[in-house]
Design an enzyme around this catalytic site. Structure first.
Site, PDB file in Angstrom:
ATOM      1  N   SER A   1       3.922   2.186   8.548  1.00  0.00           N
ATOM      2  CA  SER A   1       3.747   1.182   7.513  1.00  0.00           C
ATOM      3  C   SER A   1       5.046   1.001   6.760  1.00  0.00           C
ATOM      4  O   SER A   1       5.706   1.972   6.395  1.00  0.00           O
ATOM      5  CB  SER A   1       2.653   1.598   6.546  1.00  0.00           C
ATOM      6  OG  SER A   1       1.429   1.219   7.077  1.00  0.00           O
TER       7      SER A   1
ATOM      8  N   ASP B   1       1.236  -7.725   2.420  1.00  0.00           N
ATOM      9  CA  ASP B   1       1.304  -6.297   2.092  1.00  0.00           C
ATOM     10  C   ASP B   1       2.750  -5.826   1.902  1.00  0.00           C
ATOM     11  O   ASP B   1       3.287  -5.082   2.715  1.00  0.00           O
ATOM     12  CB  ASP B   1       0.615  -5.501   3.213  1.00  0.00           C
ATOM     13  CG  ASP B   1       0.318  -4.061   2.808  1.00  0.00           C
ATOM     14  OD1 ASP B   1       0.882  -3.591   1.807  1.00  0.00           O
ATOM     15  OD2 ASP B   1      -0.467  -3.409   3.521  1.00  0.00           O
TER      16      ASP B   1
ATOM     17  N   HIS C   1       0.815  -1.217   0.000  1.00  0.00           N
ATOM     18  CA  HIS C   1       0.000   0.000   0.000  1.00  0.00           C
ATOM     19  C   HIS C   1       0.851   1.271   0.000  1.00  0.00           C
ATOM     20  O   HIS C   1       0.362   2.333  -0.332  1.00  0.00           O
ATOM     21  CB  HIS C   1      -1.072  -0.021   1.105  1.00  0.00           C
ATOM     22  CG  HIS C   1      -0.615   0.310   2.488  1.00  0.00           C
ATOM     23  ND1 HIS C   1      -0.342  -0.643   3.447  1.00  0.00           N
ATOM     24  CD2 HIS C   1      -0.409   1.495   3.105  1.00  0.00           C
ATOM     25  CE1 HIS C   1       0.000  -0.057   4.581  1.00  0.00           C
ATOM     26  NE2 HIS C   1      -0.030   1.248   4.406  1.00  0.00           N
TER      27      HIS C   1
HETATM   28  N1  ARG Z   1      -4.830   0.605   7.817  1.00  0.00           N
HETATM   29  C1  ARG Z   1      -3.522   0.615   7.232  1.00  0.00           C
HETATM   30  C2  ARG Z   1      -2.927   2.039   7.308  1.00  0.00           C
HETATM   31  O1  ARG Z   1      -3.476   2.889   7.931  1.00  0.00           O
HETATM   32  C3  ARG Z   1      -3.508   0.068   5.851  1.00  0.00           C
HETATM   33  C4  ARG Z   1      -4.172   0.914   4.830  1.00  0.00           C
HETATM   34  C5  ARG Z   1      -4.117   0.387   3.427  1.00  0.00           C
HETATM   35  N2  ARG Z   1      -5.136  -0.596   3.133  1.00  0.00           N
HETATM   36  C6  ARG Z   1      -6.434  -0.324   2.807  1.00  0.00           C
HETATM   37  N3  ARG Z   1      -7.276  -1.310   2.631  1.00  0.00           N
HETATM   38  N4  ARG Z   1      -6.908   0.894   2.636  1.00  0.00           N
HETATM   39  O2  ARG Z   1      -2.319   2.600   6.464  1.00  0.00           O
HETATM   40  N1  ASP Z   2      -1.401   1.373   8.045  1.00  0.00           N
HETATM   41  C1  ASP Z   2      -0.637   2.429   8.685  1.00  0.00           C
HETATM   42  C2  ASP Z   2       0.369   3.071   7.730  1.00  0.00           C
HETATM   43  O1  ASP Z   2       0.184   3.065   6.543  1.00  0.00           O
HETATM   44  C3  ASP Z   2       0.001   1.939   9.925  1.00  0.00           C
HETATM   45  C4  ASP Z   2      -0.907   2.075  11.108  1.00  0.00           C
HETATM   46  O2  ASP Z   2      -1.671   3.057  11.138  1.00  0.00           O
HETATM   47  O3  ASP Z   2      -0.828   1.239  11.997  1.00  0.00           O
HETATM   48  O4  ASP Z   2       1.309   3.723   8.126  1.00  0.00           O
END
Ligand code: ARG
Ligand code: ASP
Length: 718
Positions: A645, A219, A83
């Protein structure tokens, strides 16, 4: 006897019973190092951060300013999340080469793909410059002037403090203005795409599984840093060579067990762990619900279109994911704050704080703090709410208004700085809008607008709204805008922008859509922003005093870490499951079996590539499996946030065991209140990464350039 044991246990109960915290890597000696060793770490603080020899920090660059990455070979091979590399993978994709769907693997160095505007930034050294930054501020009483002096000092120090010509200086504040640190950095600008799994692996589970454990997402994506012939940062050139790092991570296939030490090293973006209770109450009861309601409406509309129309689904996939990401986070955050009684716990903390202050004879300095917080948060509430509505409705979720706002800024630039600035900015605006309109659908936007403008007109504090949206017929308003405004197509906007500044501005002001956003933006910038900024400045100064008090009144080795600020931090803990609710325990490791359990053929979130199913059926896991099973993800008690991330998850000896990418649902409130019993970070197991590269993609050359170790047996080697 039992009682005695319990007593002894309580007495020796180590500090990690209440873990959490994101620590400054240059300041680990002492409390942190001791605690890390008690958790099982076999390294020293110097192994993690050193100015004099290579250390782990030399393998952890900031990835494009937003994510973290790590170097995993002597040839500058870089690992980060799928991502995080998503934009680049998408940019190289065409109908014929759809790397998002099919994955991408460069089988030779020559096939690696350059990415304009991509960067990887290394930290060379970190220094405390608090005294220099605060020089000459002691006698200033006005908060505004104090801030100005600090900004001036920072600007001149950034210029004058020593660094090499290819390096940069930057100064950041810690502990809400109580400490300042200098970062000397090197930024590499030739970063090429090396490999990415298909989205059905790299984004498996998509929005349904996002922020959720148990998780089964691979990921990850791979890049490579290129440097000039003398290994220095350089703009892209075909003559650049793979970068030779000062340090790279050996990759462990030794496996992980519950309670193993883990450390996550990266660039957490922003946390607010020291807010007073009144601020947390406001987030839970007022601000989060408003933002959630707006996005709820926007997402429902988009989802309806995406389900019916494949072209729209592709156009809106990335936008949808990014809007859904924080929408879902805020929901989890509010739930978690309530469930963990964060407000009550903070209130208790504040009571104790006041008692300590009184005992130390510091009532004069700290006694009024919480009454002042109460007063200012109460005063700022309508302004914060109006601000959130304006941001969410106009700047984030309706593209007609967002586009209009860019043009509004263009008019502002002309008013402030004249024709030349206008012309320069116009070119940039057109370039940016070309990207926007590539993925724009007027019908979707119109329906989103209709919903959101109604929320804005009925829920945002009335006293700050432009007259025409209060109690309007929102259907009719929407129709009048979308049937005439030129802001709904690239050609329309280009038409508006043709001519000199005066002509353009006249045309803009005759456009119905522009008139509306201008009224909204004017209302915001005259009635909301100035007062918001004014109160916010007071709150910031209260927060600085509160932080100073916390530091002053706590015991010497108390675990008080600075809030995240996008600088390099260390967080550590253990591989650990958790109990999300009564009678339920979540194991810390998931396996490929779980991918197959979730598999829905043809589904856009839960499809699985045939080849992966095949490998699963044959149990063809090579050296990466464990007892006939393929580990996929695991969780631990590391305190992470957005920006972490892509961060390396490191074992006791400094080997790479995982790749951080998310947090668990019940613990998403950790940005505001970290509860060690339910806050967990989610990592991809490195064995799954290697398995996908090797067995799924057959990109053996990448495995060959890594240093694979059995972390249980091998000591860490430099
Ligand atoms: N929750 C994670 C973060 O805040 C992964 C986000 C990417 N994935 C998604 N399905 N949007 O970045
Ligand atoms: N998914 C988040 C990021 O892209 C990481 C988190 O918020 O735990 O940095």
């Amino acid at each position: 006897m039992k009682l005695l044991r319990l007593l002894v246990l309580l007495l020796v109960l180590p500090a990690y019973a209440q873990q959490g915290g994101m620590w400054i890597p240059s300041l680990l000696k002492g409390m942190n190092e001791k605690e890390m060793k008690s958790l099982g770490m076999k390294m020293t603080a110097e192994d993690i951060y050193s100015v004099n020899h290579s250390s782990l920090k030399d393998a952890v660059p900031h990835f494009n300013g937003g994510c973290t990455s790590e170097v995993i070979s002597s040839k500058g091979l870089l690992l980060t999340n799928h991502h995080c590399g998503f934009g680049e993978i998408q940019a190289h994709s065409t109908i014929d080469h759809d790397y998002l769907t099919d994955g991408f693997w460069a089988m030779t160095l020559e096939e690696e793909l350059p990415n304009p505007d991509m960067e990887a930034t290394f930290i060379i050294r970190i220094e405390d410059v608090t005294n220099k930054v605060l020089e000459g501020t002691q006698s200033i009483t006005s908060e505004k002037e104090r801030q100005k002096k600090i900004q001036d000092n920072i600007a001149s120090l950034t210029r004058s403090l020593p660094k090499e010509s290819w390096q940069e200086n930057s100064i950041r504040t810690f502990y809400e203005g109580n400490q300042y640190m200098l970062f000397v950095t090197e930024t590499y600008k030739d970063v090429r795409l090396v490999g990415a799994p298909p989205s059905s692996i790299g984004k498996f589970g998509s929005d349904t599984d996002n922020w959720v454990w148990p998780r089964h997402t691979g990921d990850f994506s791979l890049f490579r840093i290129y440097a000039s012939k003398d290994n220095k940062p350089a703009e892209y050139s075909k003559d650049n060579i793979p970068y030779t790092p000062k340090h790279f991570f050996p990759v462990s296939i030794g496996g992980i067990r519950e309670n193993d030490f883990t450390m996550v090293f990266g660039y957490p973006g922003r946390t607010t762990e020291y807010l007073p209770a009144v601020a947390v109450e406001q987030i839970v009861n007022v601000l989060n619900p408003a933002k959630i309601e707006v996005r709820d409406a926007a997402l429902k509309v988009a989802d309806g279109f995406m389900r019916k129309d494949n072209a729209i689904k592709i156009q809106y996939a990335a936008k949808y994911a990014s809007i859904a990401n924080y929408w879902k986070k805020w929901i989890g955050e509010s739930q978690g704050l309530k469930k963990s009684n964060a407000v009550a716990i903070k209130k208790k903390f504040e009571k104790d704080f006041l008692a300590k202050a009184a005992k130390a004879g510091k009532q004069g300095e700290y006694g009024n703090l919480f009454t002042e917080f109460e007063k200012n948060y109460k005063e700022i509430e309508p302004y914060s709410l109006a601000r959130d509505y304006f941001m969410e409705v106009a700047l984030r979720n309706t593209e007609l208004l967002t586009t209009g706002y860019r043009l509004y800024q263009l008019e502002q630039v002309y008013n402030a700085r004249g024709e030349q600035s206008f012309t320069d900015r116009k070119a940039n605006t057109i370039a940016a809008l070309e990207g926007v309109f590539k993925d724009f659908n007027k019908d979707v936007d119109e329906k989103v607008f209709e919903q959101l403008i109604a929320l804005y007109g009925t829920k945002s504090p009335k006293q700050f709204l432009p007259q025409e949206v209060i109690g309007a017929d929102y259907k009719a308003l929407t129709a009048s805008v979308y049937s005439t405004s030129k802001l709904t197509s690239l050609n329309g906007v280009k038409e508006l922008l043709e001519g000199d500044a005066k002509t353009v501005i006249a045309k803009l002001n005759a456009d119905r859509g522009y008139q509306l956003i201008k009224a909204m933006a004017d209302a915001y910038s005259t009635k909301v922003a100035p007062k918001y900024d004014e109160i916010n400045l007071k709150i910031a100064s209260l927060q600085r005093t509160y932080m100073k008090g916390i530091l002053e009144l706590s015991p010497k080795d108390a675990r008080i870490f600075p809030d995240a600020n996008s600088t390099l931090r260390v967080t550590y803990g253990k591989v650990n499951g958790y109990e999300p609710r009564d009678a339920t325990y979540y194991e810390p490791v998931t396996y490929l079996d779980g991918v197959i359990e979730k598999y829905i053929p043809g589904d856009y979130e839960f499809d699985v590539p045939a080849k992966l199913i095949d490998l699963y059926n044959k149990k063809d896991y090579g050296p990466y499996g464990e007892n006939g099973k393929m580990p996929v993800c695991f969780i631990g008690t590391n305190h992470t946030t957005g920006g972490n991330s892509g961060s390396p998850a490191i074992d006791a000896r400094g080997n790479l065991i995982g790749l951080n990418f998310d947090r668990v649902w019940e613990g998403t409130m950790s940005d505001i209140y970290y509860d060690p019993s339910i806050c967990r970070n989610i990592m991809v197991d490195m064995r799954y990464v290697l398995f996908i590269i090797d067995k799924y993609a057959g990109c053996k050359r990448l495995i060959d350039e890594m240093k694979i170790v059995d972390g249980k047996k091998n000591k860490r080697k430099k």
